[in-house]
Design a protein around this motif. Sequence first.
Motif, mmCIF file in Angstrom:
data_model
loop_
_atom_site.group_PDB
_atom_site.id
_atom_site.type_symbol
_atom_site.label_atom_id
_atom_site.label_comp_id
_atom_site.label_asym_id
_atom_site.label_seq_id
_atom_site.Cartn_x
_atom_site.Cartn_y
_atom_site.Cartn_z
ATOM 1 N N GLY A 108 0.802 -1.217 0.000
ATOM 2 C CA GLY A 108 0.000 0.000 0.000
ATOM 3 C C GLY A 108 0.836 1.268 0.000
ATOM 4 N N LEU A 109 2.096 1.145 -0.319
ATOM 5 C CA LEU A 109 3.002 2.290 -0.358
ATOM 6 C C LEU A 109 3.379 2.619 -1.790
ATOM 7 C CD1 LEU A 109 5.316 1.126 2.546
ATOM 8 C CD2 LEU A 109 3.430 2.752 2.678
ATOM 9 N N CYS A 110 3.835 3.825 -2.012
ATOM 10 C CA CYS A 110 4.263 4.224 -3.349
ATOM 11 C C CYS A 110 5.588 3.558 -3.687
ATOM 12 C CB CYS A 110 4.447 5.744 -3.421
ATOM 13 S SG CYS A 110 2.923 6.656 -3.192
ATOM 14 N N GLU A 111 5.796 3.328 -4.969
ATOM 15 C CA GLU A 111 7.058 2.781 -5.425
ATOM 16 C C GLU A 111 7.362 3.363 -6.795
ATOM 17 O OE1 GLU A 111 5.904 -1.383 -7.495
ATOM 18 O OE2 GLU A 111 5.831 -1.370 -5.322
ATOM 19 N N GLN A 112 8.622 3.285 -7.191
ATOM 20 C CA GLN A 112 9.055 3.807 -8.478
ATOM 21 C C GLN A 112 8.382 3.026 -9.602
ATOM 22 O OE1 GLN A 112 11.283 6.394 -8.750
ATOM 23 N NE2 GLN A 112 11.136 6.437 -10.949
ATOM 24 N N ALA A 113 7.751 3.724 -10.525
ATOM 25 C CA ALA A 113 7.096 3.072 -11.663
ATOM 26 C C ALA A 113 8.137 2.705 -12.715
ATOM 27 C CB ALA A 113 6.055 3.999 -12.275
ATOM 28 N N ASP A 131 10.583 17.346 -15.298
ATOM 29 C CA ASP A 131 11.333 16.507 -14.358
ATOM 30 C C ASP A 131 10.429 15.570 -13.553
ATOM 31 O OD1 ASP A 131 10.197 18.572 -12.893
ATOM 32 O OD2 ASP A 131 11.930 18.836 -11.582
ATOM 33 N N LEU A 132 9.214 15.346 -14.006
ATOM 34 C CA LEU A 132 8.262 14.506 -13.281
ATOM 35 C C LEU A 132 8.826 13.127 -12.968
ATOM 36 C CD1 LEU A 132 5.363 14.067 -12.174
ATOM 37 C CD2 LEU A 132 4.738 13.269 -14.465
ATOM 38 N N PHE A 133 9.416 12.467 -13.941
ATOM 39 C CA PHE A 133 9.965 11.129 -13.716
ATOM 40 C C PHE A 133 11.355 11.174 -13.082
ATOM 41 C CE2 PHE A 133 7.299 9.131 -17.360
ATOM 42 C CZ PHE A 133 6.248 8.931 -16.499
ATOM 43 N N LYS A 134 12.063 12.275 -13.262
ATOM 44 C CA LYS A 134 13.413 12.384 -12.713
ATOM 45 C C LYS A 134 13.410 12.729 -11.226
ATOM 46 C CE LYS A 134 15.444 13.643 -17.086
ATOM 47 N NZ LYS A 134 15.271 14.673 -18.046
ATOM 48 N N LEU A 162 0.857 3.988 -12.968
ATOM 49 C CA LEU A 162 0.897 5.363 -12.466
ATOM 50 C C LEU A 162 -0.334 5.753 -11.661
ATOM 51 C CD1 LEU A 162 2.429 7.228 -15.540
ATOM 52 C CD2 LEU A 162 3.595 6.102 -13.623
ATOM 53 N N GLY A 163 -1.410 5.006 -11.796
ATOM 54 C CA GLY A 163 -2.618 5.284 -11.024
ATOM 55 C C GLY A 163 -3.332 6.563 -11.410
ATOM 56 N N VAL A 164 -3.287 6.930 -12.677
ATOM 57 C CA VAL A 164 -3.944 8.171 -13.083
ATOM 58 C C VAL A 164 -5.464 8.061 -12.934
ATOM 59 C CG1 VAL A 164 -2.083 8.766 -14.689
ATOM 60 C CG2 VAL A 164 -4.131 7.628 -15.549
#
Length: 150
Positions: free
Chosen positions: A3-8, A21-24, A104-106
């Motif tokens: 349930g935590l965020c992780e790098q896509a 720089d969204l992904f950076k 990404l969960g958009v």
Amino acid sequence: SAGLCEQAEAFERCAKVYPLDLFKDPEKYRDAIVIGSMLDHTKDTGDTIMVNAATLAVKEANGTGLGDRSFAIVHCDYQENQMIDSMTSEEAAVASAKYLVDQLGVPVIVGPGTSGLAQAVYTELAKPVHGAGTLIVSPSATSPSLTDID
């Protein structure tokens, strides 16, 4: 799974973003509402104007001070292009939609630009494996068959 965020994972068809720089620097945008975009990026015949318009809308929303949240956009390209991969437009649109929603969960996708692709994307995202609630807004899909699709 925790349930935590992780790098896509990166997806080559969805590499154009705003802010740049969204992904950076994802930590900088951890509270941003990320919108997906799915359009044809073919230079001469594609939807470049709509891609630019969607980016401009995000820039404008960020400039208006809509509370404490900012917006970002990830642009995916569904053009048939052997330089990218061997996917058809429909395969690329569906793969992009799955990436935007599952990785990404958009909450919203702008596009795709045709009725056939909009129907294919909707059909895929309606499957329970993808969860519920992703809004699909096509700027140019006009088929009456989309009226009662849901």
